[in-house]
Design a protein around this motif. Structure first.
Motif, PDB file in Angstrom:
ATOM      1  N   LEU A   1     -56.701 -13.909  27.807  1.00 18.67           N
ATOM      2  CA  LEU A   1     -55.698 -14.744  28.464  1.00 18.67           C
ATOM      3  C   LEU A   1     -56.130 -16.211  28.499  1.00 18.67           C
ATOM      4  O   LEU A   1     -55.298 -17.114  28.434  1.00 18.67           O
ATOM      5  N   LYS A   2     -57.440 -16.433  28.599  1.00 15.40           N
ATOM      6  CA  LYS A   2     -57.955 -17.805  28.680  1.00 15.40           C
ATOM      7  C   LYS A   2     -58.010 -18.498  27.317  1.00 15.40           C
ATOM      8  O   LYS A   2     -58.099 -19.720  27.255  1.00 15.40           O
ATOM      9  N   ALA A   3     -57.959 -17.727  26.252  1.00 17.44           N
ATOM     10  CA  ALA A   3     -58.008 -18.315  24.907  1.00 17.44           C
ATOM     11  C   ALA A   3     -56.750 -19.147  24.646  1.00 17.44           C
ATOM     12  O   ALA A   3     -55.683 -18.862  25.198  1.00 17.44           O
ATOM     13  N   ASP A   4     -56.881 -20.181  23.814  1.00 21.94           N
ATOM     14  CA  ASP A   4     -55.716 -21.005  23.463  1.00 21.94           C
ATOM     15  C   ASP A   4     -54.607 -20.155  22.861  1.00 21.94           C
ATOM     16  O   ASP A   4     -54.861 -19.254  22.052  1.00 21.94           O
ATOM     17  N   ILE A   5     -53.383 -20.470  23.251  1.00 19.86           N
ATOM     18  CA  ILE A   5     -52.205 -19.899  22.603  1.00 19.86           C
ATOM     19  C   ILE A   5     -51.939 -20.787  21.387  1.00 19.86           C
ATOM     20  O   ILE A   5     -51.974 -22.003  21.499  1.00 19.86           O
ATOM     21  N   GLN A   6     -51.729 -20.178  20.218  1.00 21.02           N
ATOM     22  CA  GLN A   6     -51.540 -20.957  18.991  1.00 21.02           C
ATOM     23  C   GLN A   6     -50.250 -20.540  18.306  1.00 21.02           C
ATOM     24  O   GLN A   6     -49.961 -19.351  18.203  1.00 21.02           O
ATOM     25  N   PHE A   7     -49.473 -21.533  17.870  1.00 24.18           N
ATOM     26  CA  PHE A   7     -48.285 -21.216  17.076  1.00 24.18           C
ATOM     27  C   PHE A   7     -47.894 -22.423  16.233  1.00 24.18           C
ATOM     28  O   PHE A   7     -48.333 -23.541  16.479  1.00 24.18           O
ATOM     29  N   THR A   8     -47.088 -22.156  15.228  1.00 25.08           N
ATOM     30  CA  THR A   8     -46.580 -23.192  14.324  1.00 25.08           C
ATOM     31  C   THR A   8     -45.071 -23.221  14.465  1.00 25.08           C
ATOM     32  O   THR A   8     -44.436 -22.180  14.621  1.00 25.08           O
TER      33      THR A   8
ATOM     34  N   PRO B   1     -45.589 -22.221  27.355  1.00 23.68           N
ATOM     35  CA  PRO B   1     -46.807 -22.266  26.528  1.00 23.68           C
ATOM     36  C   PRO B   1     -46.749 -21.501  25.211  1.00 23.68           C
ATOM     37  O   PRO B   1     -47.491 -21.821  24.282  1.00 23.68           O
ATOM     38  N   ARG B   2     -45.861 -20.491  25.112  1.00 25.64           N
ATOM     39  CA  ARG B   2     -45.882 -19.638  23.915  1.00 25.64           C
ATOM     40  C   ARG B   2     -44.927 -20.069  22.819  1.00 25.64           C
ATOM     41  O   ARG B   2     -45.032 -19.631  21.680  1.00 25.64           O
ATOM     42  N   GLU B   3     -43.956 -20.904  23.184  1.00 27.92           N
ATOM     43  CA  GLU B   3     -42.937 -21.301  22.211  1.00 27.92           C
ATOM     44  C   GLU B   3     -42.252 -22.576  22.700  1.00 27.92           C
ATOM     45  O   GLU B   3     -42.320 -22.899  23.881  1.00 27.92           O
ATOM     46  N   ILE B   4     -41.606 -23.255  21.779  1.00 31.33           N
ATOM     47  CA  ILE B   4     -40.833 -24.441  22.137  1.00 31.33           C
ATOM     48  C   ILE B   4     -39.566 -23.965  22.857  1.00 31.33           C
ATOM     49  O   ILE B   4     -38.835 -23.125  22.338  1.00 31.33           O
ATOM     50  N   ASP B   5     -39.326 -24.508  24.038  1.00 36.68           N
ATOM     51  CA  ASP B   5     -38.182 -24.037  24.840  1.00 36.68           C
ATOM     52  C   ASP B   5     -36.852 -24.505  24.246  1.00 36.68           C
ATOM     53  O   ASP B   5     -36.799 -25.462  23.460  1.00 36.68           O
ATOM     54  N   ALA B   6     -35.779 -23.852  24.665  1.00 38.81           N
ATOM     55  CA  ALA B   6     -34.439 -24.108  24.115  1.00 38.81           C
ATOM     56  C   ALA B   6     -33.977 -25.542  24.381  1.00 38.81           C
ATOM     57  O   ALA B   6     -33.315 -26.155  23.539  1.00 38.81           O
TER      58      ALA B   6
ATOM     59  N   ALA C   1     -51.930 -30.683  30.435  1.00 37.99           N
ATOM     60  CA  ALA C   1     -50.877 -31.040  29.471  1.00 37.99           C
ATOM     61  C   ALA C   1     -51.345 -32.205  28.604  1.00 37.99           C
ATOM     62  O   ALA C   1     -51.227 -32.175  27.377  1.00 37.99           O
ATOM     63  N   VAL C   2     -51.923 -33.225  29.241  1.00 37.12           N
ATOM     64  CA  VAL C   2     -52.413 -34.404  28.522  1.00 37.12           C
ATOM     65  C   VAL C   2     -53.511 -34.012  27.532  1.00 37.12           C
ATOM     66  O   VAL C   2     -53.510 -34.444  26.373  1.00 37.12           O
ATOM     67  N   GLU C   3     -54.426 -33.170  27.989  1.00 32.37           N
ATOM     68  CA  GLU C   3     -55.521 -32.722  27.119  1.00 32.37           C
ATOM     69  C   GLU C   3     -54.979 -32.002  25.879  1.00 32.37           C
ATOM     70  O   GLU C   3     -55.399 -32.280  24.754  1.00 32.37           O
ATOM     71  N   TYR C   4     -54.024 -31.104  26.090  1.00 34.49           N
ATOM     72  CA  TYR C   4     -53.471 -30.351  24.957  1.00 34.49           C
ATOM     73  C   TYR C   4     -52.584 -31.227  24.070  1.00 34.49           C
ATOM     74  O   TYR C   4     -52.578 -31.063  22.846  1.00 34.49           O
ATOM     75  N   ALA C   5     -51.864 -32.177  24.643  1.00 35.77           N
ATOM     76  CA  ALA C   5     -51.040 -33.080  23.826  1.00 35.77           C
ATOM     77  C   ALA C   5     -51.933 -33.904  22.898  1.00 35.77           C
ATOM     78  O   ALA C   5     -51.624 -34.078  21.714  1.00 35.77           O
TER      79      ALA C   5
END
Length: 198
Positions: free
Chosen positions: A12-19, A38-43, A92-96
């Motif tokens: 659960l702590k691992a980064d979620i990754q997607f393209t 976190p898992r997908e781009i929202d609508a 959020a800033v860190e991940y952006a």
């Protein structure tokens, strides 16, 4: 809630990754639990990007950037531009910033800011975008709209996505602060609103 094993917690702590392909640009994202969608781009973000005009030299601000999907899509479409992404959430800033690096978009940077409080005052933006949280509160929204108006270049645009329930509220406030309002698109759940600094 069932007790999880150490391995399950580590997973659960691992980064979620997607393209994701956004505006014909393939972007890679890393995110984590606790950041919006976190898992997908929202609508709402999809709808906003679908109806957002981006010039190649935009000076843009993504307000409440999360892990960066809107700001980084603008950056990918505006290679001659400068993209600022702000959020009040340090993760959020860190991940952006990580996602900007991951996608080689070194003209995009994220930093902590409550609204535009930490945005350099001398910047004049051609585009400001936001996926406005439903619970933003009218005081914060008033501050944000007035600050955005002050930092938009003449002819610059503010484009936001909100839940449909906030549509009339946005229309009223855009008209009060900017003197104009355009409903760009209304979907099943979300509305894209636009104002221009005249």
């Amino acid at each position: 809630m069932a007790k999880l094993s150490a391995q399950e917690i580590a997973k659960l702590k691992a980064d979620i990754q997607f393209t994701e392909v956004l505006k014909d640009k393939t972007l890679q994202f890393r995110s984590t639990w606790g950041i919006f969608s976190p898992r997908e781009i929202d609508a709402g973000t999809h709808l906003l990007l679908k109806h957002l005009d981006i010039k190649e030299d935009e000076i843009a601000l993504d307000l409440g950037c999360g892990y960066g999907p809107i700001g980084l899509t603008i950056a990918a479409c505006a290679p001659k531009g400068e993209i600022h992404m702000v959020d009040k959430d340090f993760m959020a800033v860190e991940y952006a910033n990580r996602n900007a690096e991951l996608n080689g978009l070194n003209h995009a940077k994220a930093y902590l800011s409550n609204g535009l409080s930490n945005v350099p005052k001398d910047l004049q933006f051609t585009t400001v975008v936001s996926n406005v949280p439903a619970k933003v509160g009218k005081e914060m929204l008033s501050i944000m709209l007035h600050d955005i108006h002050a930092q938009l270049a003449p002819g610059g645009q503010l484009v936001v996505v909100t839940i449909n329930g906030l549509r009339d509220y946005m229309k009223r406030n855009f008209n009060e602060v900017f003197g104009n309002y355009k409903k760009v698109k209304q979907g099943k759940d979300y509305t894209i609103s636009r104002a221009v600094k005249e």
